[in-house]
Design a protein around this motif. Structure first.
Motif, PDB file in Angstrom:
ATOM      1  N   ARG A 187       0.839  -1.192   0.000  1.00  0.00           N
ATOM      2  CA  ARG A 187       0.000   0.000   0.000  1.00  0.00           C
ATOM      3  C   ARG A 187       0.883   1.255   0.000  1.00  0.00           C
ATOM      4  NH1 ARG A 187      -3.437  -0.261   4.692  1.00  0.00           N
ATOM      5  NH2 ARG A 187      -4.313  -2.017   3.582  1.00  0.00           N
ATOM      6  N   ALA A 188       1.935   1.205   0.826  1.00  0.00           N
ATOM      7  CA  ALA A 188       2.845   2.356   0.896  1.00  0.00           C
ATOM      8  C   ALA A 188       3.500   2.607  -0.459  1.00  0.00           C
ATOM      9  CB  ALA A 188       3.919   2.104   1.952  1.00  0.00           C
ATOM     10  N   TYR A 189       3.840   1.546  -1.156  1.00  0.00           N
ATOM     11  CA  TYR A 189       4.510   1.696  -2.448  1.00  0.00           C
ATOM     12  C   TYR A 189       3.607   2.442  -3.443  1.00  0.00           C
ATOM     13  CZ  TYR A 189       6.982   0.744  -6.716  1.00  0.00           C
ATOM     14  OH  TYR A 189       7.645   0.914  -7.905  1.00  0.00           O
ATOM     15  N   PHE A 190       2.361   2.039  -3.482  1.00  0.00           N
ATOM     16  CA  PHE A 190       1.463   2.693  -4.441  1.00  0.00           C
ATOM     17  C   PHE A 190       1.197   4.151  -4.047  1.00  0.00           C
ATOM     18  CE2 PHE A 190       0.535  -1.798  -5.471  1.00  0.00           C
ATOM     19  CZ  PHE A 190       0.834  -1.738  -6.822  1.00  0.00           C
ATOM     20  N   LYS A 191       1.199   4.413  -2.735  1.00  0.00           N
ATOM     21  CA  LYS A 191       1.051   5.813  -2.304  1.00  0.00           C
ATOM     22  C   LYS A 191       2.288   6.617  -2.687  1.00  0.00           C
ATOM     23  CE  LYS A 191      -1.740   4.949   1.832  1.00  0.00           C
ATOM     24  NZ  LYS A 191      -1.656   4.975   3.308  1.00  0.00           N
ATOM     25  N   LEU A 192       3.437   5.990  -2.544  1.00  0.00           N
ATOM     26  CA  LEU A 192       4.693   6.654  -2.914  1.00  0.00           C
ATOM     27  C   LEU A 192       4.669   7.017  -4.403  1.00  0.00           C
ATOM     28  CD1 LEU A 192       7.531   7.446  -1.885  1.00  0.00           C
ATOM     29  CD2 LEU A 192       8.298   5.146  -2.453  1.00  0.00           C
ATOM     30  N   ALA A 193       4.199   6.071  -5.187  1.00  0.00           N
ATOM     31  CA  ALA A 193       4.131   6.308  -6.634  1.00  0.00           C
ATOM     32  C   ALA A 193       3.201   7.476  -6.943  1.00  0.00           C
ATOM     33  CB  ALA A 193       3.648   5.045  -7.336  1.00  0.00           C
ATOM     34  N   GLU A 196      11.661  -4.266   8.110  1.00  0.00           N
ATOM     35  CA  GLU A 196      11.784  -5.126   6.933  1.00  0.00           C
ATOM     36  C   GLU A 196      10.919  -4.597   5.777  1.00  0.00           C
ATOM     37  OE1 GLU A 196      13.821  -7.522   6.296  1.00  0.00           O
ATOM     38  OE2 GLU A 196      12.913  -7.908   4.330  1.00  0.00           O
ATOM     39  N   GLU A 197       9.723  -4.158   6.113  1.00  0.00           N
ATOM     40  CA  GLU A 197       8.836  -3.621   5.066  1.00  0.00           C
ATOM     41  C   GLU A 197       9.428  -2.356   4.443  1.00  0.00           C
ATOM     42  OE1 GLU A 197       4.357  -5.001   6.342  1.00  0.00           O
ATOM     43  OE2 GLU A 197       5.378  -3.577   7.638  1.00  0.00           O
ATOM     44  N   LYS A 198      10.078  -1.544   5.275  1.00  0.00           N
ATOM     45  CA  LYS A 198      10.689  -0.321   4.741  1.00  0.00           C
ATOM     46  C   LYS A 198      11.848  -0.665   3.804  1.00  0.00           C
ATOM     47  CE  LYS A 198       9.556   2.736   8.584  1.00  0.00           C
ATOM     48  NZ  LYS A 198      10.103   3.511   9.709  1.00  0.00           N
ATOM     49  N   ILE A 199      12.603  -1.690   4.165  1.00  0.00           N
ATOM     50  CA  ILE A 199      13.718  -2.104   3.310  1.00  0.00           C
ATOM     51  C   ILE A 199      13.178  -2.583   1.959  1.00  0.00           C
ATOM     52  CG2 ILE A 199      15.550  -3.841   3.042  1.00  0.00           C
ATOM     53  CD1 ILE A 199      15.866  -3.675   6.146  1.00  0.00           C
ATOM     54  N   GLN A 200      12.138  -3.391   2.008  1.00  0.00           N
ATOM     55  CA  GLN A 200      11.542  -3.885   0.758  1.00  0.00           C
ATOM     56  C   GLN A 200      10.984  -2.723  -0.076  1.00  0.00           C
ATOM     57  OE1 GLN A 200      11.875  -6.917  -0.295  1.00  0.00           O
ATOM     58  NE2 GLN A 200      12.859  -7.536   1.621  1.00  0.00           N
ATOM     59  N   LEU A 201      10.385  -1.782   0.620  1.00  0.00           N
ATOM     60  CA  LEU A 201       9.781  -0.624  -0.053  1.00  0.00           C
ATOM     61  C   LEU A 201      10.861   0.226  -0.734  1.00  0.00           C
ATOM     62  CD1 LEU A 201       7.347   1.235  -0.518  1.00  0.00           C
ATOM     63  CD2 LEU A 201       7.661   2.131   1.774  1.00  0.00           C
ATOM     64  N   LEU A 202      11.921   0.504   0.007  1.00  0.00           N
ATOM     65  CA  LEU A 202      12.993   1.323  -0.552  1.00  0.00           C
ATOM     66  C   LEU A 202      13.676   0.596  -1.712  1.00  0.00           C
ATOM     67  CD1 LEU A 202      14.548   3.970  -0.273  1.00  0.00           C
ATOM     68  CD2 LEU A 202      16.039   2.871   1.401  1.00  0.00           C
ATOM     69  N   ALA A 203      13.888  -0.694  -1.533  1.00  0.00           N
ATOM     70  CA  ALA A 203      14.548  -1.469  -2.599  1.00  0.00           C
ATOM     71  C   ALA A 203      13.711  -1.445  -3.879  1.00  0.00           C
ATOM     72  CB  ALA A 203      14.772  -2.901  -2.134  1.00  0.00           C
ATOM     73  N   ARG A 204      12.439  -1.683  -3.728  1.00  0.00           N
ATOM     74  CA  ARG A 204      11.560  -1.699  -4.917  1.00  0.00           C
ATOM     75  C   ARG A 204      11.512  -0.317  -5.556  1.00  0.00           C
ATOM     76  NH1 ARG A 204      10.698  -4.844  -8.471  1.00  0.00           N
ATOM     77  NH2 ARG A 204      10.952  -6.390  -6.837  1.00  0.00           N
ATOM     78  N   PHE A 205      11.450   0.707  -4.714  1.00  0.00           N
ATOM     79  CA  PHE A 205      11.396   2.085  -5.207  1.00  0.00           C
ATOM     80  C   PHE A 205      12.636   2.398  -6.049  1.00  0.00           C
ATOM     81  CE2 PHE A 205      12.042   6.745  -3.936  1.00  0.00           C
ATOM     82  CZ  PHE A 205      11.224   7.216  -4.949  1.00  0.00           C
ATOM     83  N   VAL A 206      13.795   2.007  -5.562  1.00  0.00           N
ATOM     84  CA  VAL A 206      15.036   2.299  -6.288  1.00  0.00           C
ATOM     85  C   VAL A 206      15.114   1.474  -7.574  1.00  0.00           C
ATOM     86  CG1 VAL A 206      17.561   2.185  -6.189  1.00  0.00           C
ATOM     87  CG2 VAL A 206      16.282   3.000  -4.206  1.00  0.00           C
ATOM     88  N   VAL A 207      14.746   0.214  -7.474  1.00  0.00           N
ATOM     89  CA  VAL A 207      14.825  -0.659  -8.648  1.00  0.00           C
ATOM     90  C   VAL A 207      13.879  -0.174  -9.755  1.00  0.00           C
ATOM     91  CG1 VAL A 207      14.072  -2.938  -9.434  1.00  0.00           C
ATOM     92  CG2 VAL A 207      15.688  -2.755  -7.568  1.00  0.00           C
ATOM     93  N   GLU A 208      12.727   0.293  -9.369  1.00  0.00           N
ATOM     94  CA  GLU A 208      11.736   0.699 -10.370  1.00  0.00           C
ATOM     95  C   GLU A 208      11.973   2.125 -10.876  1.00  0.00           C
ATOM     96  OE1 GLU A 208       9.635  -1.349 -11.636  1.00  0.00           O
ATOM     97  OE2 GLU A 208       9.376  -2.948 -10.166  1.00  0.00           O
TER      98      GLU A 208
END
Lengths: 563, 247
Positions: free
Chosen positions: A181-187, A263-275
């Motif tokens: 959910r956080a990822y889509f809000k970030l986007a 852990e969720e923040k790490i996954q979120l940041l990693a996905r954000f950078v990769v994408e």
């Protein structure tokens, strides 16, 4: 009268829900963070607005579903959760698609015997006991499936006995991904392309925040405000948010989605950078970002350069090295593109301590923090003044013990102490009991410190990085007396101040203070030399030029964007 | 068999596990025979293997039923050969089974029956999945059409096993990504699920079927944390940021 009745009914509903323990405040806040800005308490919000808007009081109660499945409730206008507590559960109505009230009681006769609300039981005990909430497991473990499974067991004897299989409700509708959910809000919040991502632990007043924003400003200056994004990854605190350059996006992960685990923040940041593939991720002081670098550096390269700021070794109470440098430098340097620090002492110490190879050592670049304050003429009245300025956080790392000893040795001097305290009461009492010490408490910025009528600026510390307060004192026109830590030897020498041989050497401090205030001509000469040095090597221009000279920072030489 | 008469191509995509493939091969053989006999359809069987060891080559040479056509490559990539098998498949539908996993005897039959609306972009998975090996548990595959389903959750895990059944065009349009462990990217099935979901494909369980997913070493069909420091590569579902050109 009608208003009064409504108020009473509302109050009763509120008490009933509270007593039922079926309102999960944490769930409500994490799912609907805007509630915190509504001015209403969470339960108040749910009753007044949330329920009607389909907001759930817990993961397994779906107000919209309940109204839809129970037309009598919908028509009556009663709050679905209130109805479920009062009579719905007893009547076997389901709170959501995911939870079957009758089946829960049938499967768990011990719960039925207790005559408690089955959903309350599940949320309080059942979930952690892996109790089943509907018939999905029954379907998965149906007699037909058992036959099929036994057939496969004939082929693969390693299959565990059917009865021993633990059912994991991965398909349950109420399970969720806060990180998703956080990822889509970030986007949603980042609509324009950017090149430089700055990751901070939080944004509080201090050297880290100031320095971070210098980098953000530089990117803004060269590439435009849209090119920089600042993420607060570890904590949402941002009292220094006014330092963020105008137009630069600032996002705190905890504000985006409360309740995120590390852990969720790490996954979120990693996905954000990769994408998003920024050119640069610059970790200023975030543990989340260090962990992300450590795990996922392979995925970030070659699109993204990984840059970290490190300033000094820090020590724990036992005197052992601790902190980011100890935790991450040695294990991550191989995979980093650049490490920016603000002093040569740190680079030299890191090279010695870790026996860094030449190619790794070349990754550590010293970039002096720019001083942007206005330079002041030395105050002539200070030349003979016996007022000594000390400004920093009162913390054991700043050696208040040495400060106290110096003050005791110089009873005819007055020590003006500025800064908030992290010391305990007894330590503070030791300081405040000194008659020649005046405690002023926290200060807003260096400009709010006195500079007139001050004999010298005294700097004590256990370890040091860029010594911004010391540099600000020089800019303010004060002579400085300091130990050889961090950047200090780069600035303070026999021509630019008084460098004491060791941070423990009280007598050296005392001698330096007395020498400083007893020789106005020499004092003035050293102040002017120090100011000249800062103006030359610690200016914005030299900062910008040094950063831009690092190809890993991907900065154009000059402004390169259209407004 | 002429292409027009083939209803399904079963692709058994093999990892390099030698004779340990055998249970998987046997379960697929039973599922194919059951579907052919109960549904009266023609089924093509392709074994797609990237054989990097003699043990796997020997096993395939000696123990695979003659009716299974073998597609062998030596590219070191399990997903590439799966994609090649899709291209060569002649069936209207494709059923993918990962070597080392087991499918129930009724898997193909029930999937064919469930695939009633052939205009709809649907991928079917066994209704229940038993994970065994390193850990043992059972879960039901979620139905994307369940109103409670949120694609947010695909950020954290893959909901569906690699065992899947759907029209050939879905597999043809959505290739499985090749492993790139050098750059830390993996989770091809998860990535495939995300790509298809984003393109409007609906993943659904087939009730009354079961499959068994063998978990060895760090191979996992469910969660990222069980697979070391691999990340799913960038993809349509999460690629929501545009990149800025840098001078």
């Amino acid at each position: 009268m009608k208003g009064l009745l409504t108020t009473v009914k509302h109050w009763r509903d509120l008490q009933l829900i509270k007593k039922s323990q079926l309102f999960d405040e944490r769930y409500y806040v994490t799912h609907y963070p805007a509630v915190l800005q509504s001015g209403l308490g969470c339960l108040e919000h749910y009753l007044q607005l949330g329920s009607a808007a389909g907001m759930r009081p817990n993961a397994f109660f779906d107000d919209a579903y309940y109204r839809e499945a129970n037309p009598d409730v919908r028509v009556s206008g009663v709050n679905p959760l209130v109805h479920y507590i009062k009579c719905g559960a007893r009547e076997g109505r389901n709170p959501s698609r995911s939870f079957n009230t009758r089946q829960y009681l049938e499967k768990h006769p011990d719960v039925a015997a207790q005559r408690v609300n089955p959903l309350w039981h599940y949320l309080t005990y059942g979930a952690s006991e892996h109790r089943e909430i509907d018939n999905t497991r029954m379907r998965a473990l149906s007699a037909d499936n058992k036959v099929l499974y036994e057939q496969l067991g004939q082929i693969e004897p390693l299959l565990p006995p059917f009865e021993d299989l633990l059912y994991v409700p991965l398909d349950c509708g109420a399970t969720e991904s806060l990180a998703g959910r956080a990822y889509f809000k970030l986007a949603e919040s980042i609509s324009t392309p950017f090149t430089h991502l700055f990751v901070l632990q939080r944004l509080i007043h201090g050297g880290a925040a100031t320095l971070s924003m210098h980098y953000a400003n530089l990117v803004k200056e060269r590439c435009g405000a849209d090119a920089a994004v600042v993420i607060l990854a570890d904590l949402p605190d941002r009292p220094a948010s006014h330092l963020v350059p105008e137009g630069v996006k600032l996002i705190a992960l905890d504000d985006l989605q409360p309740g995120l685990s590390e852990e969720e923040k790490i996954q979120l940041l990693a996905r954000f950078v990769v994408e998003s593939k920024p050119k640069v991720v610059h970790n200023l002081d975030s543990k989340i970002c260090w962990e992300t670098f450590r795990r996922y550096h392979k995925q970030f390269h070659p699109h993204t350069a990984l840059i970290a700021s490190l300033f000094m070794f820090t020590y724990n109470q036992a005197g052992r090295k601790a902190g980011y440098v100890s935790d991450y430098l040695n294990s991550c340097i191989e995979n980093l593109d650049l490490i920016v620090t603000d002093n040569h002492t740190f680079k030299d110490e890191a090279a010695r301590f870790y026996a860094l190879e030449e190619y790794n050592l070349e990754k550590i670049v010293v970039v002096y923090t720019p001083i942007l304050s206005q330079f002041h003429e030395p105050d002539s009245s200070g030349a003979v003044s016996k007022r000594i300025l000390w400004s920093s956080r009162l913390h054991p790392d700043k050696r208040p013990d040495v400060l106290v000893k110096i003050a005791r040795c110089l009873p005819d001097f007055t020590f003006e102490i500025y800064g908030d305290s992290a010391l305990d009461e007894a330590e503070m009492r030791t300081i405040s009991n000194l008659k020649n010490v005046r405690l002023h408490g926290p200060y807003f910025n260096s400009q709010s410190l006195p500079r007139v009528g001050i004999g010298a600026y005294l700097h004590t510390a256990r370890h040091e990085g860029g010594a911004i307060t010391l540099k600000e004192a020089i800019v303010a026109g004060l002579p400085v007396i300091a130990p050889p830590l961090g950047i200090i030897p780069d600035i303070v020498g026999p021509d630019t101040g008084w460098l004491v041989a060791s941070g423990d050497d009280v007598q050296a401090y005392v001698d330096a203070i007395q020498e400083c205030v007893s020789n106005p001509q020499e004092r003035l000469r050293r102040i002017r030399n120090a100011q000249e040095l800062l103006a030359k090597e610690h200016s914005w221009q030299s900062f910008a030029a040094t950063v831009a000279s690092c190809p890993e920072y991907y900065l154009p030489d000059e402004k390169h964007y259209n407004n | 068999m002429s292409p027009s008469t083939i209803a399904v191509t079963v692709i058994l995509a093999c990892r390099d596990i030698g004779r340990f493939l055998h249970p998987s091969v046997r379960s697929v053989a039973v599922a194919i025979e059951t579907a052919e006999s109960e549904m009266g359809v023609a089924i093509e069987w392709l074994i797609a293997a990237d054989t990097s060891s003699q043990a796997t080559a020997d096993y395939l040479h000696s123990h695979v039923p003659a009716r299974a056509r073998q597609l062998l490559t030596c590219n070191g990539d399990f997903n590439a050969v799966k994609n090649q098998a899709v291209r060569e498949a002649e069936g209207q539908a494709i059923a993918v089974v990962t070597g080392d996993d087991l499918v129930a005897s009724n898997w193909l039959t029930k999937s064919l029956k469930a695939w009633t609306d052939r205009t709809k972009l649907v991928v079917l998975h066994p209704g229940a999945v038993v994970v065994f090996g390193n850990s043992c548990f059972l879960f039901s595959t979620p139905d994307q059409e369940n109103p409670d389903f949120s694609k947010d959750t695909l950020f954290s895990r893959n909901h569906w096993p690699g065992i899947s059944f759907g029209p050939k065009e879905i597999f043809a349009c959505h290739q499985f990504i090749q492993s790139d462990t050098v750059h830390g990217f993996g989770h091809a099935d998860w990535h495939w699920a995300c790509e298809t979901v984003e393109d409007g494909v609906c993943h659904k369980p087939v009730p009354g079927t079961i499959s068994c997913c063998h978990q060895r070493g760090n191979h996992s069909c469910i969660t990222p944390s069980e697979n070391g420091h691999l990340l799913m590569p960038p993809g349509k579902l999460f690629q929501l940021f545009s990149q800025q050109d840098q001078a």
